[in-house]
Scaffold this motif. Structure first.
Motif, PDB file in Angstrom:
ATOM      1  N   ILE A   1       0.830  -1.204   0.000  1.00  0.00           N
ATOM      2  CA  ILE A   1       0.000   0.000   0.000  1.00  0.00           C
ATOM      3  C   ILE A   1       0.866   1.256   0.000  1.00  0.00           C
ATOM      4  CG2 ILE A   1      -1.729   1.288   1.309  1.00  0.00           C
ATOM      5  CD1 ILE A   1      -2.757  -1.409   2.341  1.00  0.00           C
ATOM      6  N   ASN A   2       1.985   1.220   0.711  1.00  0.00           N
ATOM      7  CA  ASN A   2       2.879   2.378   0.737  1.00  0.00           C
ATOM      8  C   ASN A   2       3.438   2.658  -0.653  1.00  0.00           C
ATOM      9  OD1 ASN A   2       4.210   4.423   2.402  1.00  0.00           O
ATOM     10  ND2 ASN A   2       6.093   3.341   1.906  1.00  0.00           N
ATOM     11  N   THR A   3       3.752   1.605  -1.403  1.00  0.00           N
ATOM     12  CA  THR A   3       4.220   1.779  -2.776  1.00  0.00           C
ATOM     13  C   THR A   3       3.129   2.386  -3.658  1.00  0.00           C
ATOM     14  OG1 THR A   3       5.726  -0.099  -2.570  1.00  0.00           O
ATOM     15  CG2 THR A   3       5.148   0.581  -4.798  1.00  0.00           C
ATOM     16  N   ASP A   4       1.892   1.904  -3.502  1.00  0.00           N
ATOM     17  CA  ASP A   4       0.773   2.456  -4.275  1.00  0.00           C
ATOM     18  C   ASP A   4       0.534   3.922  -3.930  1.00  0.00           C
ATOM     19  OD1 ASP A   4       0.465  -0.001  -5.437  1.00  0.00           O
ATOM     20  OD2 ASP A   4      -1.187  -0.634  -4.147  1.00  0.00           O
ATOM     21  N   LEU A   5       0.658   4.262  -2.661  1.00  0.00           N
ATOM     22  CA  LEU A   5       0.458   5.649  -2.246  1.00  0.00           C
ATOM     23  C   LEU A   5       1.546   6.551  -2.817  1.00  0.00           C
ATOM     24  CD1 LEU A   5      -0.566   5.141   1.500  1.00  0.00           C
ATOM     25  CD2 LEU A   5      -2.018   6.058  -0.320  1.00  0.00           C
ATOM     26  N   ALA A   6       2.786   6.077  -2.803  1.00  0.00           N
ATOM     27  CA  ALA A   6       3.880   6.870  -3.371  1.00  0.00           C
ATOM     28  C   ALA A   6       3.673   7.085  -4.863  1.00  0.00           C
ATOM     29  CB  ALA A   6       5.215   6.179  -3.103  1.00  0.00           C
ATOM     30  N   ARG A   7       3.214   6.048  -5.554  1.00  0.00           N
ATOM     31  CA  ARG A   7       2.947   6.164  -6.994  1.00  0.00           C
ATOM     32  C   ARG A   7       1.814   7.163  -7.248  1.00  0.00           C
ATOM     33  NH1 ARG A   7       1.955   1.167  -7.869  1.00  0.00           N
ATOM     34  NH2 ARG A   7       4.127   0.589  -8.215  1.00  0.00           N
ATOM     35  N   PHE A   8       0.776   7.140  -6.416  1.00  0.00           N
ATOM     36  CA  PHE A   8      -0.338   8.064  -6.612  1.00  0.00           C
ATOM     37  C   PHE A   8       0.079   9.490  -6.276  1.00  0.00           C
ATOM     38  CE2 PHE A   8      -4.375  10.098  -5.384  1.00  0.00           C
ATOM     39  CZ  PHE A   8      -5.095   9.881  -6.553  1.00  0.00           C
ATOM     40  N   ALA A   9       0.913   9.657  -5.250  1.00  0.00           N
ATOM     41  CA  ALA A   9       1.412  10.998  -4.917  1.00  0.00           C
ATOM     42  C   ALA A   9       2.223  11.566  -6.078  1.00  0.00           C
ATOM     43  CB  ALA A   9       2.258  10.942  -3.646  1.00  0.00           C
ATOM     44  N   ALA A  10       3.051  10.710  -6.712  1.00  0.00           N
ATOM     45  CA  ALA A  10       3.804  11.167  -7.883  1.00  0.00           C
ATOM     46  C   ALA A  10       2.859  11.552  -9.019  1.00  0.00           C
ATOM     47  CB  ALA A  10       4.766  10.068  -8.331  1.00  0.00           C
ATOM     48  N   ARG A  11       1.757  10.838  -9.136  1.00  0.00           N
ATOM     49  CA  ARG A  11       0.774  11.168 -10.179  1.00  0.00           C
ATOM     50  C   ARG A  11       0.151  12.532  -9.917  1.00  0.00           C
ATOM     51  NH1 ARG A  11      -4.276   7.224 -12.002  1.00  0.00           N
ATOM     52  NH2 ARG A  11      -4.934   8.452 -13.813  1.00  0.00           N
ATOM     53  N   LEU A  12      -0.197  12.813  -8.666  1.00  0.00           N
ATOM     54  CA  LEU A  12      -0.751  14.122  -8.325  1.00  0.00           C
ATOM     55  C   LEU A  12       0.260  15.227  -8.575  1.00  0.00           C
ATOM     56  CD1 LEU A  12      -2.650  13.400  -4.973  1.00  0.00           C
ATOM     57  CD2 LEU A  12      -3.616  13.602  -7.255  1.00  0.00           C
ATOM     58  N   GLU A  13       1.501  14.984  -8.206  1.00  0.00           N
ATOM     59  CA  GLU A  13       2.531  16.004  -8.402  1.00  0.00           C
ATOM     60  C   GLU A  13       2.792  16.238  -9.886  1.00  0.00           C
ATOM     61  OE1 GLU A  13       5.791  14.477  -6.192  1.00  0.00           O
ATOM     62  OE2 GLU A  13       4.907  14.962  -4.235  1.00  0.00           O
ATOM     63  N   GLY A  14       2.749  15.166 -10.684  1.00  0.00           N
ATOM     64  CA  GLY A  14       2.920  15.331 -12.120  1.00  0.00           C
ATOM     65  C   GLY A  14       1.804  16.153 -12.735  1.00  0.00           C
ATOM     66  N   PHE A  15       0.574  15.884 -12.318  1.00  0.00           N
ATOM     67  CA  PHE A  15      -0.554  16.670 -12.830  1.00  0.00           C
ATOM     68  C   PHE A  15      -0.421  18.125 -12.398  1.00  0.00           C
ATOM     69  CE2 PHE A  15      -4.711  18.581 -12.024  1.00  0.00           C
ATOM     70  CZ  PHE A  15      -5.281  18.508 -13.294  1.00  0.00           C
ATOM     71  N   ALA A  16      -0.019  18.347 -11.148  1.00  0.00           N
ATOM     72  CA  ALA A  16       0.133  19.715 -10.654  1.00  0.00           C
ATOM     73  C   ALA A  16       1.195  20.463 -11.449  1.00  0.00           C
ATOM     74  CB  ALA A  16       0.493  19.695  -9.166  1.00  0.00           C
ATOM     75  N   THR A  17       2.283  19.789 -11.797  1.00  0.00           N
ATOM     76  CA  THR A  17       3.335  20.426 -12.582  1.00  0.00           C
ATOM     77  C   THR A  17       2.832  20.806 -13.973  1.00  0.00           C
ATOM     78  OG1 THR A  17       5.053  19.187 -11.389  1.00  0.00           O
ATOM     79  CG2 THR A  17       5.655  20.134 -13.526  1.00  0.00           C
ATOM     80  N   GLU A  18       2.119  19.893 -14.617  1.00  0.00           N
ATOM     81  CA  GLU A  18       1.610  20.162 -15.967  1.00  0.00           C
ATOM     82  C   GLU A  18       0.565  21.275 -15.945  1.00  0.00           C
ATOM     83  OE1 GLU A  18       0.185  16.322 -17.067  1.00  0.00           O
ATOM     84  OE2 GLU A  18       2.081  15.722 -17.972  1.00  0.00           O
ATOM     85  N   PHE A  19      -0.362  21.203 -14.998  1.00  0.00           N
ATOM     86  CA  PHE A  19      -1.407  22.223 -14.942  1.00  0.00           C
ATOM     87  C   PHE A  19      -0.817  23.563 -14.513  1.00  0.00           C
ATOM     88  CE2 PHE A  19      -5.493  23.856 -12.913  1.00  0.00           C
ATOM     89  CZ  PHE A  19      -6.009  24.266 -14.142  1.00  0.00           C
ATOM     90  N   GLY A  20       0.184  23.531 -13.628  1.00  0.00           N
ATOM     91  CA  GLY A  20       0.847  24.771 -13.238  1.00  0.00           C
ATOM     92  C   GLY A  20       1.530  25.434 -14.416  1.00  0.00           C
ATOM     93  N   ALA A  21       2.107  24.616 -15.309  1.00  0.00           N
ATOM     94  CA  ALA A  21       2.739  25.179 -16.500  1.00  0.00           C
ATOM     95  C   ALA A  21       1.705  25.837 -17.407  1.00  0.00           C
ATOM     96  CB  ALA A  21       3.493  24.083 -17.253  1.00  0.00           C
ATOM     97  N   ILE A  22       0.538  25.206 -17.534  1.00  0.00           N
ATOM     98  CA  ILE A  22      -0.530  25.789 -18.357  1.00  0.00           C
ATOM     99  C   ILE A  22      -0.964  27.137 -17.792  1.00  0.00           C
ATOM    100  CG2 ILE A  22      -2.947  25.521 -19.063  1.00  0.00           C
ATOM    101  CD1 ILE A  22      -2.426  22.506 -19.193  1.00  0.00           C
ATOM    102  N   LEU A  23      -1.216  27.186 -16.498  1.00  0.00           N
ATOM    103  CA  LEU A  23      -1.658  28.434 -15.878  1.00  0.00           C
ATOM    104  C   LEU A  23      -0.555  29.479 -15.877  1.00  0.00           C
ATOM    105  CD1 LEU A  23      -3.750  27.125 -12.846  1.00  0.00           C
ATOM    106  CD2 LEU A  23      -4.542  27.841 -15.097  1.00  0.00           C
ATOM    107  N   SER A  24       0.710  29.017 -15.785  1.00  0.00           N
ATOM    108  CA  SER A  24       1.819  29.969 -15.830  1.00  0.00           C
ATOM    109  C   SER A  24       1.899  30.654 -17.187  1.00  0.00           C
ATOM    110  CB  SER A  24       3.133  29.245 -15.523  1.00  0.00           C
ATOM    111  OG  SER A  24       4.225  30.138 -15.609  1.00  0.00           O
ATOM    112  N   ARG A  25       1.718  29.863 -18.253  1.00  0.00           N
ATOM    113  CA  ARG A  25       1.708  30.465 -19.588  1.00  0.00           C
ATOM    114  C   ARG A  25       0.558  31.445 -19.735  1.00  0.00           C
ATOM    115  NH1 ARG A  25       2.895  25.091 -21.189  1.00  0.00           N
ATOM    116  NH2 ARG A  25       0.725  24.768 -21.843  1.00  0.00           N
ATOM    117  N   GLN A  26      -0.600  31.082 -19.166  1.00  0.00           N
ATOM    118  CA  GLN A  26      -1.743  31.983 -19.238  1.00  0.00           C
ATOM    119  C   GLN A  26      -1.493  33.260 -18.455  1.00  0.00           C
ATOM    120  OE1 GLN A  26      -4.383  32.533 -20.788  1.00  0.00           O
ATOM    121  NE2 GLN A  26      -5.286  34.070 -19.447  1.00  0.00           N
ATOM    122  N   THR A  27      -0.830  33.132 -17.300  1.00  0.00           N
ATOM    123  CA  THR A  27      -0.540  34.307 -16.491  1.00  0.00           C
ATOM    124  C   THR A  27       0.408  35.252 -17.218  1.00  0.00           C
ATOM    125  OG1 THR A  27      -0.837  33.021 -14.472  1.00  0.00           O
ATOM    126  CG2 THR A  27       0.368  35.075 -14.271  1.00  0.00           C
TER     127      THR A  27
END
Length: 248
Positions: A205-231
């Motif tokens: 479960i700890n491995t699955d949680l780490a993988r999901f946390a990386a998924r959230l961070e990856g999405f945050a990075t991509e969406f942050g880049a989109i909003l940064s370009r818009q800003t």
């Protein structure tokens, strides 16, 4: 003949080596240890079941959300539908970023530090969502590490009582020694039954949680880049655009 049979029957009654018999004949301290470990084992399996179901649910929800996010539809509509009242972690990260971006781009000008505030909002949301998903993980780790030692304590206590009884009876016959030793070792066995699944489940479960946390961070990075370009585009044009334009 009858007397021999009667003596054998009494000996079997006095030393029942079944699991239930070992529990009933154990000292009260050993019984308390056994009961505690059995309850911990039941709790471990309940936590494992809850975590497995929760991880499947959030991953399935994240898959559907990412499909909708990258489908080219309106992010404003997606925010109205899922971001305002998120039901899973990925939607919560998206909603936090959109709320902060809207506050930072209010009116006709972009407020300074919008990118940092959006990233901070997403980071805080990721931490909060992961903390919620990681609930009871400390319990699994504790049972996995402490369970065998608790069982060993029950074993040591039971063996001490057995040796005291042997000394009182002044008889070292194996038939006299074995039942007490078996009762004591039963506590260690229960401790291992509780600890082994807890350790295996914690690692998985700890491995699955780490993988999901990386998924959230990856999405945050991509969406942050989109909003940064818009800003940046809004700062150059003097008026904010829809984040859908920045994603194109």
């Amino acid at each position: 003949m009858d007397r021999s049979v009667t003596t054998q029957a009494l000996g079997q009654a006095a030393h029942d080596l079944s699991l239930w018999g070992l529990f009933l004949q154990a000292d009260w301290v050993v019984k308390a240890v056994m009961i505690g470990l059995l309850l911990a084992s039941i709790w471990v399996w309940a936590v494992v079941f809850e975590k497995v179901v929760a991880m499947r649910r959030v991953n399935k929800a994240a898959d559907g959300f990412e499909d909708r996010f990258w489908s080219g539809g309106s992010l404003d509509e997606l925010y109205s539908r899922e971001g305002e009242q998120p039901t899973h972690p990925l939607a919560a990260v998206f909603g936090a970023a959109m709320r902060e971006w809207r506050r930072s781009t209010g009116g006709a000008a972009v407020l300074g530090g919008a990118k940092e505030r959006v990233e901070r909002a997403m980071a805080v949301t990721i931490g909060r969502e992961m903390e919620r998903l990681e609930r009871w993980m400390v319990f699994l780790a504790s049972v996995g590490s402490v369970g065998p030692f608790v069982g060993l304590f029950g074993t040591v206590w039971g063996i001490m009582n057995s040796f005291s009884a042997i000394a009182g009876m002044q008889n070292t016959n194996l038939a006299v020694v074995a039942p007490g030793i078996a009762e004591a070792l039963f506590a260690t066995a229960i401790g291992l039954v509780a600890a082994i699944p807890a350790v295996l489940a914690y690692n998985k479960i700890n491995t699955d949680l780490a993988r999901f946390a990386a998924r959230l961070e990856g999405f945050a990075t991509e969406f942050g880049a989109i909003l940064s370009r818009q800003t940046e585009a809004a700062a150059n044009d003097g008026a904010p655009r829809s984040p859908n334009q920045a994603a194109e």
